[in-house]
Design a protein around this motif. Structure first.
Motif, PDB file in Angstrom:
ATOM      1  N   THR C  53       0.801  -1.225   0.000  1.00  0.00           N
ATOM      2  CA  THR C  53       0.000   0.000   0.000  1.00  0.00           C
ATOM      3  C   THR C  53       0.835   1.278   0.000  1.00  0.00           C
ATOM      4  OG1 THR C  53      -0.131  -0.090   2.410  1.00  0.00           O
ATOM      5  CG2 THR C  53      -1.945  -1.086   1.176  1.00  0.00           C
ATOM      6  N   GLN C  54       0.175   2.340  -0.419  1.00  0.00           N
ATOM      7  CA  GLN C  54       0.763   3.673  -0.293  1.00  0.00           C
ATOM      8  C   GLN C  54       0.201   4.338   0.980  1.00  0.00           C
ATOM      9  OE1 GLN C  54      -2.374   4.941  -0.585  1.00  0.00           O
ATOM     10  NE2 GLN C  54      -2.298   6.238  -2.451  1.00  0.00           N
ATOM     11  N   GLN C  55       0.404   5.641   1.084  1.00  0.00           N
ATOM     12  CA  GLN C  55       0.125   6.289   2.363  1.00  0.00           C
ATOM     13  C   GLN C  55      -1.357   6.379   2.735  1.00  0.00           C
ATOM     14  OE1 GLN C  55       1.106   7.675  -0.438  1.00  0.00           O
ATOM     15  NE2 GLN C  55       0.536   9.831  -0.631  1.00  0.00           N
ATOM     16  N   HIS C  56      -2.265   6.170   1.755  1.00  0.00           N
ATOM     17  CA  HIS C  56      -3.692   6.242   2.084  1.00  0.00           C
ATOM     18  C   HIS C  56      -4.316   4.859   2.260  1.00  0.00           C
ATOM     19  CE1 HIS C  56      -2.884   9.743  -0.809  1.00  0.00           C
ATOM     20  NE2 HIS C  56      -2.863  10.273   0.380  1.00  0.00           N
ATOM     21  N   PHE C  58      -4.382   2.484  -0.077  1.00  0.00           N
ATOM     22  CA  PHE C  58      -4.702   1.868  -1.369  1.00  0.00           C
ATOM     23  C   PHE C  58      -3.464   1.105  -1.856  1.00  0.00           C
ATOM     24  CE2 PHE C  58      -6.806   6.234  -1.728  1.00  0.00           C
ATOM     25  CZ  PHE C  58      -7.954   5.810  -1.058  1.00  0.00           C
ATOM     26  N   HIS C  60      -0.361   0.657  -3.906  1.00  0.00           N
ATOM     27  CA  HIS C  60       0.535   1.628  -4.536  1.00  0.00           C
ATOM     28  C   HIS C  60       0.395   1.513  -6.063  1.00  0.00           C
ATOM     29  CE1 HIS C  60       4.227   3.709  -5.647  1.00  0.00           C
ATOM     30  NE2 HIS C  60       4.428   4.030  -4.388  1.00  0.00           N
ATOM     31  N   PRO C  98      -8.671   5.183  -7.073  1.00  0.00           N
ATOM     32  CA  PRO C  98      -7.805   4.595  -6.052  1.00  0.00           C
ATOM     33  C   PRO C  98      -7.986   3.077  -6.001  1.00  0.00           C
ATOM     34  CG  PRO C  98      -8.881   6.560  -5.196  1.00  0.00           C
ATOM     35  CD  PRO C  98      -9.514   6.258  -6.522  1.00  0.00           C
TER      36      PRO C  98
ATOM     37  N   ARG D  23       4.637   6.314   5.897  1.00  0.00           N
ATOM     38  CA  ARG D  23       3.363   5.583   5.907  1.00  0.00           C
ATOM     39  C   ARG D  23       3.175   4.709   4.669  1.00  0.00           C
ATOM     40  NH1 ARG D  23       1.180  10.613   7.296  1.00  0.00           N
ATOM     41  NH2 ARG D  23      -0.002  10.681   5.365  1.00  0.00           N
ATOM     42  N   GLN D  24       4.088   4.785   3.710  1.00  0.00           N
ATOM     43  CA  GLN D  24       3.980   3.942   2.509  1.00  0.00           C
ATOM     44  C   GLN D  24       4.570   2.569   2.797  1.00  0.00           C
ATOM     45  OE1 GLN D  24       5.347   5.480  -1.253  1.00  0.00           O
ATOM     46  NE2 GLN D  24       3.406   6.540  -1.534  1.00  0.00           N
TER      47      GLN D  24
END
Lengths: 153, 153, 153, 153
Positions: C53-56, C58, C60, C98, D23-24
């Motif tokens: 995942t990325q920072q949100h 989702f 990457h 996303p 956070r990634q």
């Protein structure tokens, strides 16, 4: 942007590039001229002209792409074998700003020459009142084609 | 290729698209006409013509891109708000075969409409002797621009 | 999306593709499996997982691209000669939404096979609660490589 | 490659970028670290590692893209407003050479910042025995997203 340091494969690279460019009717339609030819880098210039515009009076993105694609294609062609013709496999263009200006300069530069596949990048600049502004960038993949009928130069 | 099922945002989408297309001088230079306008899909056609060719007599990749970009741009435009203008952020084109043929058909289709950013894909076909051949595909990102002077439609 | 109608060049296309996929450590890191192999079309699936995942939260964009690139690469590989290896020349990905979902399905399809250069397109779908949503599209150019040491399969 | 000369919009650009990178989870999976953060330019480094490889033992093109996309995304993020989150709209990567090496350095550079849309370019280098080789280039379009739930930083 430093000049690339590439060796041409044959001494006729300059003449062959100019002859092929002269056969591109599309370049006449654009009013484009070959401003410089060096191994791995080619510069094309053209003036703004109304027949090339989109609905807001800027150069159409596709016309910018047409000149940039030729600049990239010929940059790659300068490093190809004497018997090769050049075809574009694909390109991508990012339009950074509307193409407004008096004149436009398109610079194509080889970043990875290859026997079959060559990769180039292109930069398009709008010139106005002595200033130069980057308006588009291109990434472009070329193919050297040898021995196909009807495809030479 | 099924027709996309999009709802236009305002009833004037067809008229506005045709008016904007008529203002693209580049389309006259290409000899291009708007063959169809539907919500999320626009088709443009043009005949082969010598002033659009590269050194082997095929349509220049950039000229194919010019017509495809307009097809994609107007496909997106049909779904934009009434006061919006459309600008191309970027496009990528893959040239699958040399652009030889009597005529060419460019189909632009919205795959993801958005308030600000719209994504389209384009397909270019060469028509010859009743047959149709896919010669190029495009992926294209558009931006809806509102309230900028000199950029309308 | 209709199935492409391509003929494989040799009967071992299925076995060779599965063996090569099994050697891609990156696919294990993704938790990806080969859902289907057909001439000119390959489907890869993977579950959402936190390490991708990325920072949100989702997936990457690059991880989506990794699975899509393999789907496209192997779609091309199914149509290549028995002694060829496949390398990606370039790809472009448009992220349409996303990458949230329980699982993801990546479909790679050949749109133009070639002896040296093959062009594919990829579609990534997020699966959640029985529904499927298109989240990304890819355009991809592959090269068949023959006779280079260390590059097989 | 000269350093870009951009002004950040707020003094916290460095801290916010480092916090978002941390956070990634995908960056941990890559073993990637943030080597430098400057306004409009971010560098990420990672070692070669087997779980990131394709079938020939090189880094998978998608893994190269994952690190390059983060480098470009964070380069853009350093110039965005304090309340904005960053999403990738699209990127294109050209693989110039197989990704073999001891370590890899990914440099993302803003070439056109914008309130909504930002354009970056990325360069990936393989490092081996004290030498550095350009192995991939990326063109990348980002979007600044404000006020969407679940999408921050």
């Amino acid at each position: 942007m430093n000049p690339p340091a590439f060796e041409p494969r044959h001494p006729g690279f300059d003449t062959r590039t100019r002859e092929s460019f002269a056969r591109q009717a599309a370049m006449r339609t654009l009013g484009a001229t070959l401003a410089s030819v060096a191994p791995g880098r080619v510069t094309i210039e053209l003036p703004w002209s109304e027949p090339l515009t989109q609905q807001h009076g800027f150069l159409h993105a596709g016309m910018v792409a047409t000149a940039l694609d030729s600049a990239c294609g010929y940059a790659g062609f300068t490093l190809m074998a004497e018997e090769a013709a050049v075809l574009t496999i694909e390109f991508k263009i990012n339009l950074l700003a509307p193409a407004r200006g008096e004149r436009f300069r398109m610079v194509g530069t080889v970043i990875k020459p290859g026997r079959t596949v060559t990769v180039c990048e292109g930069h398009a600049y709008a010139l106005e009142g002595g200033r130069e502004k980057l308006i588009a960038t291109m990434g472009c993949t070329l193919m050297a084609v040898v021995g196909r009928d009807n495809i030479q130069g």
